[in-house]
Design a protein around this motif. Structure first.
Motif, short mmCIF file in Angstrom:
data_model
loop_
_atom_site.label_atom_id
_atom_site.label_comp_id
_atom_site.label_asym_id
_atom_site.label_seq_id
_atom_site.Cartn_x
_atom_site.Cartn_y
_atom_site.Cartn_z
N ARG A 147 79.64 69.28 -94.18
CA ARG A 147 79.11 68.58 -93.05
C ARG A 147 77.78 69.89 -92.95
O ARG A 147 76.69 69.91 -92.65
N HIS A 173 76.38 62.78 -99.83
CA HIS A 173 76.70 62.10 -98.93
C HIS A 173 77.79 61.59 -99.57
O HIS A 173 78.38 61.28 -98.83
N LYS A 215 85.81 69.01 -94.36
CA LYS A 215 84.78 67.76 -93.83
C LYS A 215 83.60 68.37 -92.93
O LYS A 215 82.44 68.32 -93.30
N GLU A 216 83.70 69.46 -91.79
CA GLU A 216 83.07 70.33 -90.90
C GLU A 216 82.45 70.78 -91.89
O GLU A 216 81.48 71.82 -91.91
N GLU A 267 80.99 63.23 -99.55
CA GLU A 267 81.04 63.42 -98.02
C GLU A 267 82.13 62.28 -97.89
O GLU A 267 82.72 61.95 -97.20
#
Length: 176
Positions: free
Chosen positions: A28, A113, A24-25, A116
């Protein structure tokens, strides 16, 4: 054995959760980098278009200044209008290209997005599963512990009863 299985499962789930958080990081960071790159592309595109339009306007002004005679006439006015039209067409094409680039960037960002969001939903689901597993595991541990204590208590009571019976039988044997 049961404790080892529980720990192993909990560790695997924790490893997965950690891995998901790392992904996830990374997603991002990648998303931010791509956003910055897209923003830079749009800025560069706008600068290029502005420069081309300014060059075209300067060329038009030079051409009109060099034209003989520089008097106001219908032909000159037609030429000025024609050149201004060319500049307006260039501006419209530039705006269209910039809008197209912004739309493309927006679609890419929307896709990132969505990806994510999908990852976050998976992480949330896995955390819910992990919590439910931990709760069920804890309940099973308490039930097993209760059974163990109950069996242990029965064994102690049986041992006390058998010891008392043994003492009574030994006393009876002495009497005999």
């Amino acid at each position: 054995m049961e404790e080892h299985i529980r720990k192993g499962s909990a560790e695997k789930v924790q490893e997965r959760v950690t891995r998901i958080q790392q992904l996830k990081e990374a997603l991002r960071e990648e998303s931010q980098l791509e956003y910055n790159e897209a923003q830079e592309r749009r800025r560069q595109l706008k600068e290029d278009h502005t420069r081309l339009i300014q060059e075209e306007v300067a060329k038009m002004e030079r051409d009109l200044a060099q034209e003989q005679p520089p008097t106001e006439s219908p032909q000159r006015e037609l030429l000025v209008l024609s050149r201004e039209r060319q500049v307006l067409v260039m501006q419209m094409e530039a705006l269209r290209a910039e809008a197209q680039q912004a739309e493309s960037d927006l679609q890419d960002q929307h896709h990132r997005h969505q990806t994510e969001l999908h990852c976050l939903r998976e992480e949330s689901l896995q955390l819910q599963v992990f919590r439910a597993f931990r709760q069920v595991s804890e309940e099973q541990r308490k039930i097993s512990e209760g059974r163990y204590r109950s069996v242990l208590l029965e064994a102690v009571q049986d041992a006390i009863y058998l010891s008392a019976q043994n003492q009574q039988l030994q006393a009876e044997n002495k009497d005999l």
